[in-house]
Design a protein around this motif. Structure first.
Motif, PDB file in Angstrom:
ATOM      1  N   LEU A 211       5.331   3.603   2.713  1.00  0.00           N
ATOM      2  CA  LEU A 211       4.459   2.528   2.704  1.00  0.00           C
ATOM      3  C   LEU A 211       4.554   1.691   3.497  1.00  0.00           C
ATOM      4  O   LEU A 211       4.454   1.557   4.289  1.00  0.00           O
ATOM      5  CB  LEU A 211       5.821   2.249   1.790  1.00  0.00           C
ATOM      6  N   LEU A 212       3.569   0.831   2.767  1.00  0.00           N
ATOM      7  CA  LEU A 212       3.358  -0.393   3.965  1.00  0.00           C
ATOM      8  C   LEU A 212       3.074  -2.201   2.817  1.00  0.00           C
ATOM      9  O   LEU A 212       2.432  -2.132   1.777  1.00  0.00           O
ATOM     10  CB  LEU A 212       1.840  -0.278   4.561  1.00  0.00           C
ATOM     11  N   ASP A 213       3.936  -2.975   3.250  1.00  0.00           N
ATOM     12  CA  ASP A 213       4.010  -4.293   2.898  1.00  0.00           C
ATOM     13  C   ASP A 213       3.412  -5.172   3.859  1.00  0.00           C
ATOM     14  O   ASP A 213       4.175  -4.936   5.470  1.00  0.00           O
ATOM     15  CB  ASP A 213       5.793  -4.202   2.237  1.00  0.00           C
TER      16      ASP A 213
ATOM     17  N   ALA B 285       0.815  -1.399  -0.504  1.00  0.00           N
ATOM     18  CA  ALA B 285      -0.523  -0.259  -0.152  1.00  0.00           C
ATOM     19  C   ALA B 285       0.862   1.275  -0.159  1.00  0.00           C
ATOM     20  O   ALA B 285       1.883   1.540   0.732  1.00  0.00           O
ATOM     21  CB  ALA B 285      -0.703   0.322   1.074  1.00  0.00           C
ATOM     22  N   GLY B 286       0.401   2.307  -0.928  1.00  0.00           N
ATOM     23  CA  GLY B 286       1.815   3.373  -1.072  1.00  0.00           C
ATOM     24  C   GLY B 286       2.729   3.044  -1.947  1.00  0.00           C
ATOM     25  O   GLY B 286       2.698   2.422  -2.660  1.00  0.00           O
ATOM     26  N   GLY B 287       3.457   3.975  -1.866  1.00  0.00           N
ATOM     27  CA  GLY B 287       4.906   3.872  -2.613  1.00  0.00           C
ATOM     28  C   GLY B 287       4.610   4.704  -3.936  1.00  0.00           C
ATOM     29  O   GLY B 287       5.733   3.924  -4.611  1.00  0.00           O
ATOM     30  N   ARG B 288       4.103   5.053  -4.646  1.00  0.00           N
ATOM     31  CA  ARG B 288       3.856   6.382  -5.718  1.00  0.00           C
ATOM     32  C   ARG B 288       4.206   7.610  -5.749  1.00  0.00           C
ATOM     33  O   ARG B 288       4.075   8.006  -4.520  1.00  0.00           O
ATOM     34  CB  ARG B 288       1.834   6.221  -6.608  1.00  0.00           C
ATOM     35  N   GLY B 289       4.029   7.957  -6.635  1.00  0.00           N
ATOM     36  CA  GLY B 289       4.508   9.479  -6.477  1.00  0.00           C
ATOM     37  C   GLY B 289       6.275   9.558  -6.000  1.00  0.00           C
ATOM     38  O   GLY B 289       6.898   8.678  -6.080  1.00  0.00           O
ATOM     39  N   ALA B 290       6.171  11.289  -5.658  1.00  0.00           N
ATOM     40  CA  ALA B 290       8.074  11.099  -5.153  1.00  0.00           C
ATOM     41  C   ALA B 290       8.145  10.874  -3.819  1.00  0.00           C
ATOM     42  O   ALA B 290      10.007  11.136  -3.909  1.00  0.00           O
ATOM     43  CB  ALA B 290       8.493  12.832  -6.055  1.00  0.00           C
ATOM     44  N   ALA B 291       7.976  10.813  -3.012  1.00  0.00           N
ATOM     45  CA  ALA B 291       7.784  10.492  -1.863  1.00  0.00           C
ATOM     46  C   ALA B 291       6.446   9.960  -0.813  1.00  0.00           C
ATOM     47  O   ALA B 291       5.559  10.272  -1.611  1.00  0.00           O
ATOM     48  CB  ALA B 291       9.002  11.530  -1.174  1.00  0.00           C
ATOM     49  N   GLY B 292       6.910   9.490  -0.307  1.00  0.00           N
ATOM     50  CA  GLY B 292       6.032   9.171   1.090  1.00  0.00           C
ATOM     51  C   GLY B 292       5.845   8.242   1.601  1.00  0.00           C
ATOM     52  O   GLY B 292       7.368   7.765   2.103  1.00  0.00           O
TER      53      GLY B 292
ATOM     54  N   GLY C  72       7.422   1.510   5.879  1.00  0.00           N
ATOM     55  CA  GLY C  72       8.015   2.714   5.718  1.00  0.00           C
ATOM     56  C   GLY C  72       8.540   3.995   4.977  1.00  0.00           C
ATOM     57  O   GLY C  72       7.121   3.806   4.720  1.00  0.00           O
ATOM     58  N   ALA C  73       9.386   3.908   4.447  1.00  0.00           N
ATOM     59  CA  ALA C  73       8.903   6.060   3.598  1.00  0.00           C
ATOM     60  C   ALA C  73       9.932   5.368   2.375  1.00  0.00           C
ATOM     61  O   ALA C  73      10.369   4.468   2.281  1.00  0.00           O
ATOM     62  CB  ALA C  73       9.488   7.050   4.187  1.00  0.00           C
ATOM     63  N   PHE C  74       9.361   6.269   1.894  1.00  0.00           N
ATOM     64  CA  PHE C  74      10.440   6.478  -0.133  1.00  0.00           C
ATOM     65  C   PHE C  74      10.588   7.884  -0.638  1.00  0.00           C
ATOM     66  O   PHE C  74      10.098   8.775  -0.138  1.00  0.00           O
ATOM     67  CB  PHE C  74      10.076   5.528  -1.131  1.00  0.00           C
ATOM     68  N   ALA C  75      11.325   8.423  -0.999  1.00  0.00           N
ATOM     69  CA  ALA C  75      11.785   9.058  -1.871  1.00  0.00           C
ATOM     70  C   ALA C  75      12.220   8.675  -3.337  1.00  0.00           C
ATOM     71  O   ALA C  75      13.291   7.946  -3.613  1.00  0.00           O
ATOM     72  CB  ALA C  75      12.332  10.073  -1.262  1.00  0.00           C
ATOM     73  N   ALA C  76      11.863   9.499  -4.394  1.00  0.00           N
ATOM     74  CA  ALA C  76      12.284   8.673  -5.955  1.00  0.00           C
ATOM     75  C   ALA C  76      12.647   9.843  -6.193  1.00  0.00           C
ATOM     76  O   ALA C  76      11.588  11.422  -6.440  1.00  0.00           O
ATOM     77  CB  ALA C  76      10.910   8.264  -6.165  1.00  0.00           C
ATOM     78  N   GLY C  77      13.634   9.913  -7.240  1.00  0.00           N
ATOM     79  CA  GLY C  77      13.808  10.961  -8.244  1.00  0.00           C
ATOM     80  C   GLY C  77      14.258  10.492  -9.424  1.00  0.00           C
ATOM     81  O   GLY C  77      13.728   9.231 -10.304  1.00  0.00           O
ATOM     82  N   ARG C  78      14.447  11.370 -10.586  1.00  0.00           N
ATOM     83  CA  ARG C  78      15.009  11.114 -12.232  1.00  0.00           C
ATOM     84  C   ARG C  78      15.581   9.481 -12.214  1.00  0.00           C
ATOM     85  O   ARG C  78      15.639   8.259 -12.981  1.00  0.00           O
ATOM     86  CB  ARG C  78      15.828  12.258 -13.152  1.00  0.00           C
ATOM     87  N   ALA C  79      17.063   9.621 -11.180  1.00  0.00           N
ATOM     88  CA  ALA C  79      17.771   8.324 -11.297  1.00  0.00           C
ATOM     89  C   ALA C  79      17.689   7.559 -10.081  1.00  0.00           C
ATOM     90  O   ALA C  79      18.953   6.492 -10.063  1.00  0.00           O
ATOM     91  CB  ALA C  79      19.335   8.970 -11.401  1.00  0.00           C
TER      92      ALA C  79
END
Length: 383
Positions: free
Chosen positions: A97-99, A88-95, A146-153
């Motif tokens: 998530l629950l696995d 659940a979650g994990g989409r977008g640039a940051a946020g 947890g948490a995540f952050a996503a960039g272009r690379a």
């Protein structure tokens, strides 16, 4: 009647079927593997390998579910595993998530060992082989936040939670729950994907730590993947690895080969088996993901990439092989966002970038595929 402990293990596995409806609307595949195939998903007993295994499963970007069972040939053991994972979650640039991960298994197996010779041997009484019963069943699971952050690379994930299992093997009942956490890095360099991971389990004052990396490559109908890692603490000094390849030889039909060697399982406290196999995989249902390249739409000899305007709340960009994976703004044309360019004949990979920097590929885009890293990529071919 089936013993209560067996019923509990199977029900725990079957409960994994109660997953989001999307899990049933994706591509389902049946598989057959031949060789030395160890447990998939539940390392319960290091001798539980077989020469023939049948499976059925589905893998998506945010969930998977699968079952596999050994075909007892000659002296092969019997085992069956049912497992799944959902996010659940994990989409977008940051946020956030629950696995949640879980599995249930049963096995029927035995092993023969010969005791070490006595320092005072009796000539007429050589060591007698001992038969050990490895039959049993069990269920396990893992819950991680947890948490995540996503960039272009690069994409970074940090998670923490608990792993638990209850099992009975050879008459020995074991139940335990241990805290665990990890940090993962992924680098989507389509058609190449790279990943790195550090993970630790805390068990009665001892910390078992694993460091590893993954590598994948996909081009048209061919896919390659592999991983290697090492246990670096907790009294362990062992290497784990996996490698495989697949090629689509007909619509929905893949030939595959692979292997893996798992050196240690911290949840079951056992050395796990190795696998080397070849096999086939056949699509049997669903098929929302398109695996083959799709011919590009053209306009006056130029290639046109388009998505519905409702797919993005702002002005999106496109990035792919043809832009050096640098985002290029798209243009609004009525109810669509479009990008037009002239491309030489060949196969291309691309994705879209929202105004907030997140990468996406709408389900309506032909050639949409899982990128193996929690997202999607689209494939097109210019004749």
């Amino acid at each position: 009647m089936m013993p209560a402990s067996w019923r509990g293990a199977l029900l725990a596995g079957l409960a994994l079927l109660v997953m989001p409806a999307a899990a049933w609307s994706q591509e389902w595949r049946a598989s057959a593997r031949f060789g030395r195939v160890a447990y998939e998903g539940a390392p319960a007993g290091n001798s539980a390998s077989s020469s023939a295994v049948l499976g059925l499963g589905r893998t998506g970007s945010s969930d998977w579910i699968g079952a596999s069972a050994a075909l007892p040939l000659s002296e092969d053991p019997f085992w069956a595993v049912l497992g799944g994972w959902t996010r659940a979650g994990g989409r977008g640039a940051a946020g956030l998530l629950l696995d949640a991960t879980g599995h249930g298994f049963v096995q029927r197996a035995s092993a023969t060992s010969t005791p070490a010779p006595s320092p005072f041997p009796v000539p007429s009484q050589p060591p007698v082989p001992v038969e050990s019963d490895l039959s049993g069943e069990g269920a396990g699971g893992e819950l991680m936040v947890g948490a995540f952050a996503a960039g272009r690379a690069v994409r970074v994930e940090a998670r923490g939670g608990v792993a638990a299992q209850r099992s009975r093997l050879g008459g020995v009942v074991q139940g335990r729950a241990i805290p665990t956490g990890d940090i993962r890095l992924s680098f989507p360099l389509t058609p190449i994907s790279l990943g790195a991971e550090s993970r630790a389990w805390a068990d009665d004052g001892v910390t078992h730590t694993y460091l590893g990396g993954t590598l994948g490559w996909a081009r048209g109908p061919v896919q390659l993947w592999g991983s290697i890692g090492r246990w670096v603490s907790g009294g362990l000094d062992r290497t784990a690895w996996s490698a495989g390849a697949g090629a689509e030889v007909a619509p929905g039909l893949e030939l595959q080969a692979g292997g893996r060697g798992n050196a240690f399982d911290p949840l079951y406290l056992s050395a796990t088996g190795s696998s080397v196999w070849t096999g086939i995989s056949l699509r049997v249902g669903g098929g929302r993901a398109v695996r083959a390249p799709v011919p590009v739409r053209t306009r006056d000899g130029a290639s046109v990439i388009a998505i519905p305007a409702r797919s993005s709340s702002g002005a999106p960009s496109v990035a792919g092989d043809f832009t050096g994976w640098k985002p290029v703004p798209m243009q609004r044309e009525g109810s669509r966002w479009t990008y037009t360019t002239r491309l030489a004949p060949g196969v291309y990979h691309y994705a879209f970038v929202a105004e907030d920097g997140s990468w996406f590929v709408p389900e309506s885009v032909a050639g949409r595929q899982d990128d193996g890293m929690g997202g999607h990529v689209a494939v097109l071919v210019v004749p």
